[in-house]
Design a protein around this motif. Sequence first.
Motif, PDB file in Angstrom:
ATOM      1  N   VAL A   1      -3.680  10.813  11.327  1.00 44.94           N
ATOM      2  CA  VAL A   1      -3.531   9.544  12.062  1.00 44.94           C
ATOM      3  C   VAL A   1      -2.684   8.536  11.290  1.00 44.94           C
ATOM      4  O   VAL A   1      -1.993   7.708  11.890  1.00 44.94           O
ATOM      5  N   THR A   2      -2.712   8.601   9.940  1.00 43.11           N
ATOM      6  CA  THR A   2      -1.848   7.698   9.163  1.00 43.11           C
ATOM      7  C   THR A   2      -0.373   7.939   9.512  1.00 43.11           C
ATOM      8  O   THR A   2       0.423   7.004   9.549  1.00 43.11           O
ATOM      9  N   HIS A   3      -0.043   9.199   9.757  1.00 43.94           N
ATOM     10  CA  HIS A   3       1.348   9.527  10.081  1.00 43.94           C
ATOM     11  C   HIS A   3       1.707   8.994  11.472  1.00 43.94           C
ATOM     12  O   HIS A   3       2.807   8.498  11.702  1.00 43.94           O
TER      13      HIS A   3
ATOM     14  N   ALA B   1      -8.770   1.782   8.918  1.00 43.32           N
ATOM     15  CA  ALA B   1     -10.045   2.226   9.507  1.00 43.32           C
ATOM     16  C   ALA B   1      -9.919   3.577  10.218  1.00 43.32           C
ATOM     17  O   ALA B   1     -10.222   3.698  11.399  1.00 43.32           O
ATOM     18  N   TYR B   2      -9.510   4.585   9.459  1.00 46.81           N
ATOM     19  CA  TYR B   2      -9.375   5.919  10.047  1.00 46.81           C
ATOM     20  C   TYR B   2     -10.701   6.682  10.003  1.00 46.81           C
ATOM     21  O   TYR B   2     -10.760   7.836  10.411  1.00 46.81           O
ATOM     22  N   SER B   3     -11.717   6.057   9.456  1.00 46.54           N
ATOM     23  CA  SER B   3     -13.078   6.604   9.431  1.00 46.54           C
ATOM     24  C   SER B   3     -13.121   8.051   8.912  1.00 46.54           C
ATOM     25  O   SER B   3     -13.772   8.918   9.505  1.00 46.54           O
ATOM     26  N   GLY B   4     -12.413   8.306   7.825  1.00 45.24           N
ATOM     27  CA  GLY B   4     -12.494   9.609   7.176  1.00 45.24           C
ATOM     28  C   GLY B   4     -11.660  10.690   7.828  1.00 45.24           C
ATOM     29  O   GLY B   4     -11.748  11.860   7.447  1.00 45.24           O
ATOM     30  N   HIS B   5     -10.826  10.329   8.782  1.00 45.02           N
ATOM     31  CA  HIS B   5     -10.033  11.327   9.510  1.00 45.02           C
ATOM     32  C   HIS B   5      -8.587  10.845   9.573  1.00 45.02           C
ATOM     33  O   HIS B   5      -7.982  10.736  10.639  1.00 45.02           O
ATOM     34  N   GLY B   6      -8.038  10.534   8.385  1.00 45.80           N
ATOM     35  CA  GLY B   6      -6.771   9.804   8.404  1.00 45.80           C
ATOM     36  C   GLY B   6      -5.525  10.605   8.103  1.00 45.80           C
ATOM     37  O   GLY B   6      -4.426  10.098   8.263  1.00 45.80           O
TER      38      GLY B   6
ATOM     39  N   SER C   1       1.941  -2.760  -9.102  1.00 42.58           N
ATOM     40  CA  SER C   1       2.320  -4.089  -8.606  1.00 42.58           C
ATOM     41  C   SER C   1       1.313  -4.586  -7.581  1.00 42.58           C
ATOM     42  O   SER C   1       1.616  -4.681  -6.381  1.00 42.58           O
ATOM     43  N   PRO C   2       0.073  -4.857  -8.036  1.00 42.98           N
ATOM     44  CA  PRO C   2      -0.916  -5.334  -7.072  1.00 42.98           C
ATOM     45  C   PRO C   2      -0.497  -6.665  -6.455  1.00 42.98           C
ATOM     46  O   PRO C   2      -0.119  -7.588  -7.186  1.00 42.98           O
ATOM     47  N   VAL C   3      -0.565  -6.724  -5.160  1.00 43.66           N
ATOM     48  CA  VAL C   3      -0.281  -7.979  -4.476  1.00 43.66           C
ATOM     49  C   VAL C   3      -1.488  -8.883  -4.673  1.00 43.66           C
ATOM     50  O   VAL C   3      -2.631  -8.489  -4.412  1.00 43.66           O
TER      51      VAL C   3
ATOM     52  N   GLY D   1      -4.176  10.376  -1.853  1.00 41.99           N
ATOM     53  CA  GLY D   1      -3.946  11.371  -2.901  1.00 41.99           C
ATOM     54  C   GLY D   1      -5.215  11.972  -3.434  1.00 41.99           C
ATOM     55  O   GLY D   1      -5.179  12.695  -4.442  1.00 41.99           O
ATOM     56  N   ARG D   2      -6.354  11.695  -2.821  1.00 37.36           N
ATOM     57  CA  ARG D   2      -7.620  12.206  -3.373  1.00 37.36           C
ATOM     58  C   ARG D   2      -8.557  12.716  -2.272  1.00 37.36           C
ATOM     59  O   ARG D   2      -9.762  12.813  -2.474  1.00 37.36           O
ATOM     60  N   ASN D   3      -8.013  13.017  -1.095  1.00 34.71           N
ATOM     61  CA  ASN D   3      -8.905  13.411   0.011  1.00 34.71           C
ATOM     62  C   ASN D   3      -9.129  14.925   0.069  1.00 34.71           C
ATOM     63  O   ASN D   3      -8.646  15.675  -0.767  1.00 34.71           O
ATOM     64  N   GLY D   4      -9.862  15.341   1.122  1.00 36.33           N
ATOM     65  CA  GLY D   4     -10.203  16.762   1.255  1.00 36.33           C
ATOM     66  C   GLY D   4      -9.020  17.640   1.633  1.00 36.33           C
ATOM     67  O   GLY D   4      -9.123  18.866   1.592  1.00 36.33           O
ATOM     68  N   GLY D   5      -7.931  17.018   2.048  1.00 34.84           N
ATOM     69  CA  GLY D   5      -6.732  17.792   2.408  1.00 34.84           C
ATOM     70  C   GLY D   5      -6.869  18.526   3.727  1.00 34.84           C
ATOM     71  O   GLY D   5      -6.098  19.432   4.021  1.00 34.84           O
ATOM     72  N   GLN D   6      -7.850  18.134   4.541  1.00 32.28           N
ATOM     73  CA  GLN D   6      -8.068  18.816   5.812  1.00 32.28           C
ATOM     74  C   GLN D   6      -7.253  18.115   6.899  1.00 32.28           C
ATOM     75  O   GLN D   6      -7.479  16.936   7.192  1.00 32.28           O
TER      76      GLN D   6
ATOM     77  N   GLY E   1       0.841  -1.208   0.000  1.00 28.61           N
ATOM     78  CA  GLY E   1       0.000   0.000   0.000  1.00 28.61           C
ATOM     79  C   GLY E   1       0.866   1.245   0.000  1.00 28.61           C
ATOM     80  O   GLY E   1       1.679   1.437   0.908  1.00 28.61           O
ATOM     81  N   GLY E   2       0.667   2.086  -1.018  1.00 27.46           N
ATOM     82  CA  GLY E   2       1.489   3.299  -1.144  1.00 27.46           C
ATOM     83  C   GLY E   2       0.726   4.563  -0.830  1.00 27.46           C
ATOM     84  O   GLY E   2       0.862   5.575  -1.510  1.00 27.46           O
ATOM     85  N   GLY E   3      -0.094   4.540   0.230  1.00 28.20           N
ATOM     86  CA  GLY E   3      -0.730   5.763   0.741  1.00 28.20           C
ATOM     87  C   GLY E   3       0.078   6.275   1.932  1.00 28.20           C
ATOM     88  O   GLY E   3       1.205   5.835   2.178  1.00 28.20           O
TER      89      GLY E   3
ATOM     90  N   ALA F   1      -0.442  -1.102  -5.719  1.00 27.71           N
ATOM     91  CA  ALA F   1      -1.205  -1.696  -6.822  1.00 27.71           C
ATOM     92  C   ALA F   1      -1.252  -0.781  -8.044  1.00 27.71           C
ATOM     93  O   ALA F   1      -1.182  -1.251  -9.173  1.00 27.71           O
ATOM     94  N   ARG F   2      -1.396   0.533  -7.816  1.00 26.37           N
ATOM     95  CA  ARG F   2      -1.500   1.466  -8.953  1.00 26.37           C
ATOM     96  C   ARG F   2      -0.337   2.453  -8.885  1.00 26.37           C
ATOM     97  O   ARG F   2       0.769   2.115  -9.243  1.00 26.37           O
ATOM     98  N   ARG F   3      -0.586   3.675  -8.452  1.00 23.55           N
ATOM     99  CA  ARG F   3       0.476   4.663  -8.321  1.00 23.55           C
ATOM    100  C   ARG F   3       0.568   5.083  -6.863  1.00 23.55           C
ATOM    101  O   ARG F   3      -0.440   5.051  -6.139  1.00 23.55           O
TER     102      ARG F   3
END
Length: 432
Positions: A377-379, A369-374, A211-213, A72-77, A39-41, A63-65
């Motif tokens: 939290v991903t960091h 499972a960051y429920s839209g607030h990631g 490279s999708p696993v 790479g497609r979120n609200g940026g908040q 996973g490359g997020g 899997a993709r880019r």
Amino acid sequence: MSAAPPQPHAPSYYEASRNRSLTFASLTGHEHADVCVVGGGFTGLNTALELAERGLTVILLEARRVGWGASGRNGGQLIRGLGHDLDRFLPLLGAEGVRELKRLGLEAVQLVRQRIERHAIDCDLTWGYCDLANKPRHMDDFLAAREELLDLGYPHELRLLGAGELQEVIDSERYVGGMIDMGSGHLHPLNLALGEAEAAARAGVRLFEQSPVTRLEYGRRVRVHTAQGQVEADTLVLACNAYLGRLDPTLGGKVLPAGSYIIATEPLGEARARQLIPRNMALCDQRVALDYFRLSADHRLLFGGACHYSGRDPKDIAAYMRPKMLKVFPQLADVRIEFQWGGMIGIGANRLPQIGRLAEHPNVYFAQAYSGHGLNVTHLAGHLLAEAIVGQQGGAFDLFARVPHITFPGGERFRSPLLALGMLWQRLKELL
Ligand SMILES: Cc1cc2nc3c(=O)[nH]c(=O)nc-3n(C[C@H](O)[C@H](O)[C@H](O)COP(=O)(O)OP(=O)(O)OC[C@H]3O[C@@H](n4cnc5c(N)ncnc54)[C@H](O)[C@@H]3O)c2cc1C
């Protein structure tokens, strides 16, 4: 365990405004590493980067880019906190444990700030955020949140605004008040992800795209298969969040993918844009399927919202989102929508991010499972996973790992309709 690659999405405004063209080869042949990250997020990139900085050899498979998923497609908040009512974990974690979770939710924003500063990532980071009250009772919630944040030593400005003061942050009649938070803000998420990928590559991470696993073999050493290659590693990190699918059905069953959608207007010009959102803040309302919006660096309005469980994006996202935007900003009736896109957020049943390792396979770690607030939290997850993998377990990683997460009932086929019913019930309660 095997899986199909994630469903495609329409390209986002962020793709059109990315400031780096970065490509990595796809995996071929047999490779070895201490750790393989799938996973490359933000979750995968930050875990990989932190592990490489600690001296481990790391391979990341996307899997993709890089940044293709929610990152790479979120609200940026970039908003403080872990997102949802943490006091519900008092019986399990005790007062100290819950306080620590709340503190970590503030530290997570600082991790993003440090990452950007340390690697000089150009991603339009802008400070300033405002929670918007749909109802008077939301102002009581803001007051309580403010008291709690002050008690935690939050050093940034927090200020309540009554209806008469809201013009300071938004030109809309829709809200009854707000709370400014100068310790949260917004940024260009794809440019952040690309900057982090570049930093990871510089630190020695070997990244592979397209490279999708397709299959995982767990054991003392883990074998990770793609169509044309294989990685053998001591440790595996699953960082696919809402796109995990059937790659690990047990973990996948604990996350419900839900579509969220964003439209970007044509450039409005600085003056018109600043009339809408005078202090260039990120803004969110308080509903379950909330509206979230902000300005881009080139003065567009980016307006997001909705929550869909069908697993596919609506055919015409703009037709669906534009009326929502016009409810907030009716003065934009003449404005063209130039971009429309969506992505999948991963929802967990108890809304606490799931960070841990598999009980039966302790060399398999995950965060999801960051429920839209990631964004923040991903960091944090990347940091905690890296610490745990190099043997610094204890503390915050254990705190998250102690919380059990249930599998959504209904199996793959019925769990979405069941959640949709639950959401409908929440929305009905909002009308009361
Ligand atoms: C429209 C939208 C708006 C949002 N807005 C905000 C916001 O404003 N603020 C906020 O804090 N959060 C927001 N979020 C949530 C936030 O974006 C996510 O929580 C976060 O980006 C999750 O990051 P991740 O790395 O865990 O997952 P992702 O970024 O989704 O990355 C997972 C990656 O795994 C890859 N993958 C999947 N399966 C495989 C496989 N088999 N092999 C290899 N790779 C695989 C995918 O291709 C994907 O790139 C939003 C989400 C969406 C969708």
